[in-house]
Motif scaffolding. Structure first.
Motif, mmCIF file in Angstrom:
data_model
loop_
_atom_site.group_PDB
_atom_site.id
_atom_site.type_symbol
_atom_site.label_atom_id
_atom_site.label_comp_id
_atom_site.label_asym_id
_atom_site.label_seq_id
_atom_site.Cartn_x
_atom_site.Cartn_y
_atom_site.Cartn_z
ATOM 1 N N GLU A 27 7.103 19.556 -4.676
ATOM 2 C CA GLU A 27 7.631 18.462 -3.752
ATOM 3 C C GLU A 27 6.566 17.448 -3.680
ATOM 4 O O GLU A 27 5.338 17.652 -3.618
ATOM 5 C CB GLU A 27 7.978 19.280 -2.593
ATOM 6 N N HIS A 28 7.197 16.033 -3.586
ATOM 7 C CA HIS A 28 6.149 14.919 -3.766
ATOM 8 C C HIS A 28 6.705 13.906 -2.878
ATOM 9 O O HIS A 28 7.796 13.977 -2.374
ATOM 10 C CB HIS A 28 5.625 14.564 -5.141
ATOM 11 N N ARG A 29 5.799 12.994 -2.369
ATOM 12 C CA ARG A 29 6.162 12.003 -1.595
ATOM 13 C C ARG A 29 5.810 10.502 -2.055
ATOM 14 O O ARG A 29 4.845 10.470 -2.741
ATOM 15 C CB ARG A 29 5.485 12.143 -0.206
ATOM 16 N N TYR A 30 6.577 9.647 -1.667
ATOM 17 C CA TYR A 30 6.284 8.099 -1.951
ATOM 18 C C TYR A 30 6.543 7.419 -0.386
ATOM 19 O O TYR A 30 7.386 7.618 0.222
ATOM 20 C CB TYR A 30 7.329 7.431 -2.756
ATOM 21 N N GLU A 31 5.324 6.935 0.034
ATOM 22 C CA GLU A 31 5.419 6.227 1.596
ATOM 23 C C GLU A 31 4.828 4.809 1.442
ATOM 24 O O GLU A 31 3.690 4.668 0.881
ATOM 25 C CB GLU A 31 4.700 7.240 2.347
ATOM 26 N N ALA A 32 5.585 4.002 1.712
ATOM 27 C CA ALA A 32 5.160 2.486 2.054
ATOM 28 C C ALA A 32 4.141 2.325 3.249
ATOM 29 O O ALA A 32 5.104 2.623 4.287
ATOM 30 C CB ALA A 32 6.162 1.643 1.746
ATOM 31 N N LEU A 33 3.130 2.279 3.240
ATOM 32 C CA LEU A 33 2.394 1.893 4.559
ATOM 33 C C LEU A 33 2.403 0.471 4.958
ATOM 34 O O LEU A 33 1.877 -0.359 4.256
ATOM 35 C CB LEU A 33 0.897 2.246 4.358
ATOM 36 N N THR A 41 0.978 -1.225 -0.092
ATOM 37 C CA THR A 41 0.064 -0.053 -0.084
ATOM 38 C C THR A 41 0.921 1.423 0.127
ATOM 39 O O THR A 41 1.847 1.272 0.865
ATOM 40 C CB THR A 41 -1.024 -0.159 1.331
ATOM 41 N N LEU A 42 0.533 2.087 -0.859
ATOM 42 C CA LEU A 42 1.486 3.134 -1.181
ATOM 43 C C LEU A 42 0.650 4.482 -0.769
ATOM 44 O O LEU A 42 -0.499 4.653 -1.546
ATOM 45 C CB LEU A 42 1.998 3.224 -2.646
ATOM 46 N N ARG A 43 1.257 5.639 -0.170
ATOM 47 C CA ARG A 43 0.694 6.866 -0.261
ATOM 48 C C ARG A 43 1.778 7.640 -0.973
ATOM 49 O O ARG A 43 2.755 7.594 -0.812
ATOM 50 C CB ARG A 43 0.798 7.658 1.271
ATOM 51 N N VAL A 44 1.106 8.547 -2.142
ATOM 52 C CA VAL A 44 2.069 8.917 -2.939
ATOM 53 C C VAL A 44 1.264 10.233 -3.727
ATOM 54 O O VAL A 44 0.126 10.307 -3.655
ATOM 55 C CB VAL A 44 2.199 7.972 -4.277
#
Length: 178
Positions: free
Chosen positions: A153-159, A128-131
């Motif tokens: 600015e942006h983000r990739y986050e593995a939940l 699951t990714l928050r992006v």
């Protein structure tokens, strides 16, 4: 500590010299320490993926130009478990690059803004990714995707779990220096 690929070392030095930047000038423009850049060009240390993205943006080139001209499949790994693998690098305009990414559970990557008009398209394979842009984040599960402006600015986050995804980066016409 693993050393950076000789290809990355050569490309960073070549691109820096082509633009007439000293080590100090490039480090200052990229807002990274001169010692980090010096270690990278000496083939020592282990630059983070964010450092390499920052250098590519500062040098006005696509990320893939640091990995190798025309060489697909090169992987850049992080000590914390994540990695990015160049899968394809288009040569037409607009330029499209395709990456396979793996993020360790809970890993978060904040990316500085890419050049004006750059867009990213993400498709989650596992986890699951928050992006997305920081003001418009999306949560994606396997089989789901998200498209966003990457010139902010942006983000990739593995939940929770290890997350695997394919990311396509689309550079607008005439925005990527050759």
């Amino acid at each position: 500590m693993p050393s950076p690929s000789p290809v990355i070392v050569a490309n960073v030095r070549r691109l820096r010299e082509m633009r007439g930047y000293s080590l100090s000038a490039l480090a200052e423009r990229a807002a990274i320490s001169k010692s980090t850049l010096s270690q990278l060009e000496a083939g020592k240390g282990n630059p983070t993926i964010e450092t390499l993205w920052t250098l590519a943006n500062t040098l006005g080139v696509a990320f893939s130009e640091l990995l190798a001209e025309g060489e697909d499949g090169m992987t850049v790994s992080e000590p914390g478990g994540g990695d990015v693998q160049l899968m394809m690098r288009g040569q037409q305009s607009p330029r499209v690059e395709v990456y396979f990414m793996r993020l360790a559970p809970g890993e978060m990557k904040i990316s500085r803004a890419h050049p004006r008009g750059v867009r990213e398209h993400v498709m989650v394979i596992e986890g699951t990714l928050r992006v997305g842009a920081l003001d418009a984040l999306a949560v994606c599960r396997p089989g789901e995707g998200h498209e966003f402006a990457a010139d902010v600015e942006h983000r990739y986050e593995a939940l929770l779990d290890t997350t695997r995804l394919v990311a396509s980066i689309v550079y607008p016409y005439d925005e990527v220096a050759r």
